[in-house]
Motif scaffolding. Sequence first.
Motif, short mmCIF file in Angstrom:
data_model
loop_
_atom_site.label_atom_id
_atom_site.label_comp_id
_atom_site.label_asym_id
_atom_site.label_seq_id
_atom_site.Cartn_x
_atom_site.Cartn_y
_atom_site.Cartn_z
N TYR A 427 0.85 -1.20 0.00
CA TYR A 427 0.00 0.00 0.00
C TYR A 427 0.89 1.24 0.00
O TYR A 427 1.97 1.24 0.60
N ASN A 428 0.42 2.31 -0.67
CA ASN A 428 1.22 3.53 -0.75
C ASN A 428 0.91 4.50 0.41
O ASN A 428 0.05 4.23 1.25
N ARG A 429 1.59 5.60 0.38
CA ARG A 429 1.46 6.61 1.44
C ARG A 429 0.01 7.14 1.52
O ARG A 429 -0.53 7.34 2.59
N ARG A 430 -0.58 7.31 0.34
CA ARG A 430 -1.94 7.84 0.30
C ARG A 430 -2.91 6.90 1.04
O ARG A 430 -3.76 7.34 1.81
N HIS A 431 -2.74 5.61 0.78
CA HIS A 431 -3.62 4.65 1.44
C HIS A 431 -3.31 4.58 2.94
O HIS A 431 -4.21 4.38 3.76
N PHE A 432 -2.03 4.76 3.25
CA PHE A 432 -1.67 4.78 4.67
C PHE A 432 -2.45 5.87 5.39
O PHE A 432 -3.03 5.66 6.46
N ASP A 433 -2.49 7.06 4.78
CA ASP A 433 -3.20 8.17 5.42
C ASP A 433 -4.67 7.81 5.68
O ASP A 433 -5.22 8.15 6.72
N ALA A 434 -5.28 7.10 4.71
CA ALA A 434 -6.69 6.72 4.89
C ALA A 434 -6.85 5.64 5.94
O ALA A 434 -7.72 5.70 6.81
N ILE A 435 -5.97 4.63 5.86
CA ILE A 435 -6.10 3.47 6.75
C ILE A 435 -5.73 3.82 8.20
O ILE A 435 -6.33 3.31 9.14
N PHE A 436 -4.73 4.69 8.34
CA PHE A 436 -4.22 5.01 9.68
C PHE A 436 -5.37 5.53 10.56
O PHE A 436 -5.63 5.01 11.64
N SER A 437 -6.11 6.52 10.05
CA SER A 437 -7.18 7.08 10.88
C SER A 437 -8.34 6.09 11.03
O SER A 437 -8.90 5.95 12.11
N ALA A 438 -8.65 5.34 9.95
CA ALA A 438 -9.76 4.37 10.05
C ALA A 438 -9.41 3.28 11.06
O ALA A 438 -10.25 2.86 11.86
N THR A 439 -8.15 2.80 11.04
CA THR A 439 -7.75 1.73 11.96
C THR A 439 -7.86 2.21 13.40
O THR A 439 -8.33 1.49 14.28
N ILE A 440 -7.43 3.44 13.64
CA ILE A 440 -7.52 3.97 15.01
C ILE A 440 -8.99 4.03 15.44
O ILE A 440 -9.36 3.60 16.53
N ARG A 441 -9.84 4.49 14.52
CA ARG A 441 -11.27 4.61 14.87
C ARG A 441 -11.89 3.25 15.14
O ARG A 441 -12.55 3.03 16.15
N ILE A 442 -11.62 2.27 14.25
CA ILE A 442 -12.24 0.95 14.41
C ILE A 442 -11.65 0.23 15.62
O ILE A 442 -12.36 -0.39 16.40
N ALA A 443 -10.33 0.38 15.80
CA ALA A 443 -9.67 -0.33 16.91
C ALA A 443 -10.22 0.13 18.26
O ALA A 443 -10.17 -0.60 19.24
N LYS A 444 -10.78 1.32 18.31
CA LYS A 444 -11.35 1.81 19.58
C LYS A 444 -12.46 0.90 20.06
O LYS A 444 -12.78 0.88 21.23
N ARG A 445 -13.07 0.16 19.13
CA ARG A 445 -14.14 -0.74 19.53
C ARG A 445 -13.59 -2.06 20.07
O ARG A 445 -14.31 -2.82 20.69
N HIS A 446 -12.33 -2.38 19.80
CA HIS A 446 -11.74 -3.61 20.33
C HIS A 446 -10.81 -3.23 21.47
O HIS A 446 -10.44 -2.08 21.63
N ASN A 447 -10.40 -4.25 22.23
CA ASN A 447 -9.56 -3.89 23.37
C ASN A 447 -8.10 -4.21 23.17
O ASN A 447 -7.34 -4.26 24.12
N LYS A 448 -7.70 -4.42 21.92
CA LYS A 448 -6.31 -4.83 21.68
C LYS A 448 -5.39 -3.63 21.60
O LYS A 448 -5.84 -2.49 21.43
N LEU A 449 -4.09 -3.95 21.70
CA LEU A 449 -3.08 -2.91 21.59
C LEU A 449 -2.85 -2.63 20.10
O LEU A 449 -2.66 -3.57 19.32
N LEU A 450 -2.88 -1.36 19.71
CA LEU A 450 -2.61 -1.03 18.32
C LEU A 450 -1.12 -0.72 18.17
O LEU A 450 -0.56 0.03 18.98
N CYS A 451 -0.47 -1.30 17.17
CA CYS A 451 0.98 -1.14 17.02
C CYS A 451 1.28 -0.50 15.68
O CYS A 451 0.83 -0.98 14.63
N PHE A 452 2.03 0.57 15.74
CA PHE A 452 2.46 1.22 14.50
C PHE A 452 3.99 1.16 14.44
O PHE A 452 4.68 1.70 15.31
N LEU A 453 4.46 0.47 13.43
CA LEU A 453 5.89 0.21 13.28
C LEU A 453 6.42 1.01 12.09
O LEU A 453 5.86 0.93 10.99
N MET A 454 7.48 1.81 12.34
CA MET A 454 8.13 2.52 11.22
C MET A 454 9.51 1.93 11.02
O MET A 454 10.25 1.74 12.00
N MET A 455 9.84 1.66 9.78
CA MET A 455 11.09 0.92 9.49
C MET A 455 11.86 1.65 8.39
O MET A 455 11.27 2.14 7.43
N ASP A 456 13.17 1.69 8.55
CA ASP A 456 14.00 2.37 7.55
C ASP A 456 15.24 1.52 7.27
O ASP A 456 15.86 1.00 8.20
#
Length: 583
Positions: A427-456
Amino acid sequence: MHQITVSIKNLKDLRGILSNDEVLTHSERSQSILAMVYTAYIDKSLLESISQIILGFSAKVTLVGATTTGEIDNGKTITRSTTITLLFLEATSVVPITIKSELGDEEEMAMSLRHQVLKISPKAVMLLTTPLSSDVSVLIQNFTKESFAFEVFGGGAGDYAHECTLLLSGTEVFTSGVVAICFIGSSFQLKKHTFVGWSPMSKEMTATRAQGNTLFTIDDKPAFDIYTKYLNIKDDSEFFANAIGFPLLTKTKGDYLAKVPVSVGSDGSLAFISSVREGETFRLGFFNPEIIKSNLQDIKSSLNAFTPEAIFLFTCGCRRFALADDIQLETQYLADIAPVSGFYTIGEFCDIQGEVPQMNLAFIAVGMKESITFKPHKALPERKKKISSDKFLTSHMTVVGRLLYFINVLNEELEQQAITDGLTHLYNRRHFDAIFSATIRIAKRHNKLLCFLMMDVDYFKQYNDYYGHQAGDKALIKVAHCLKKNAQRADDYCFRLGGEEFGVLYKAENKDHALSFANMLRKSIENMHIEHEKSEISSFITVSIGLACKETNTISNESDYYKEADDLLYQAKKSGRNRVKIN
Ligand SMILES: Nc1nc2c(ncn2[C@@H]2O[C@H](COP(=O)(O)OP(=O)(O)OP(=O)(O)O)[C@@H](O)[C@H]2O)c(=O)[nH]1
């Protein structure tokens, strides 16, 4: 079982029918008679007069009825008329349960109905409801909330003007409530089929704000936007008629349910006659004659094998608008198997794998019989006019259907291209921007830990300089492939954020699990052994990782969350590379 349906113009017609030999003979033989009145006329006194005559005919009669948006007389669709169906039952009893109600007491009504139905253990329950004056979704959901051992089907009373509907039960005529007709008897058998016949054509969309029967936003924009933007449908008096051709389709238990918006609110919301759930996903659908044809053929062969003695149809009034004159082909299609009666509804329903969704635009066929002795299948008579060569599939419709199919495929391709990085196919940067906020919103309904990994990638400039840019591209493709291979759960997302920087979004039970997953990714990349002579820390390509894990209710701001991972990545680089820094 024997079914007779007649259309009447006046009460004299009705008296005549009730005194004809066929009716009298079947009446004598019957244990019970279910009389159903379906009428286009919102006329209380007409229904009361009909009731007096039919109830006076025989003590065996159970009388029910509804106003409609179209009636079905021996398979023929007729409008602005009154039909009487007499179902003569030889070994089945019919018990009506009638509950009148006021708007808002649907839950109570459902509980009372359930209680009364369970007491008599019927084989099947046919429900007639009043969708314009009560919330049928709430009624049905509560009626079938707990498990039930009977079949359920039926429809909402109709009205051409969408103002008032009437139900009839015995001598009572009323505007709000429910009539349940319970079929009881060991030899009573039933087979139901349903389909919609509209196909999905747009990208998938999400109901981001909804309450009850109102859909406020789709993908965070006013819900009405999709009708103006993609279909040029305006918010005018024609809105409903235009939207019928393009309902929202939700996938439920492998099949599509259609919801047609009936009106637009001043805030751009859409109103439906059944409820819409927040988070529900759907696509815009289009009327597809090929699907209708093939579904009808399937139903016909299944019902033919069942050898029903009577067929009831509950078919959405909206189908009449969409299919226009071709509607006859649909309702008459089953008439050579058994007598077909029924009516056009506002909302219809039947149980599908233990649930009873409130449907829209659907066609429901219910075949019934009583006989338990084996009957050979009736060979289907040759239709003079085969459905495959009739008006259903005029060349015009086929072309439109194919064009829409083409647009659909193109749409999917473009959609995929728009969200994919050309080099790595992540997925590209553009999709990341869309998914990042949606994942945070949806994950609020579950009780799991959300992990964001940046790699270089470490010392990648040196790699490019030494091995060349093309070799650098190949190395990036390999790193991407390694990420994809190792992050395979349904809610793992891998992105190329830019250059030699990647991102992974995933969920974990706790921080230890999150960290070991990140280390596993890091080691897998090093273990590919992509030679890197110019790296100061390894003979192979390595990566540094910043990992920010969060309880979702602690994420107040996406950009802070992003920055936290970025800062951790910086620390991983500073402290020696080829490592993970976690918050
Ligand atoms: N081959 C190739 N190189 C790219 C691509 N995108 C970015 N790069 C290169 O990646 C290199 C990144 O270099 P820097 O940001 O200095 O980082 P680095 O050399 O990896 O050093 P550290 O991150 O500190 O270990 C630059 O030389 C970019 O030109 C690409 O698509 N293909």
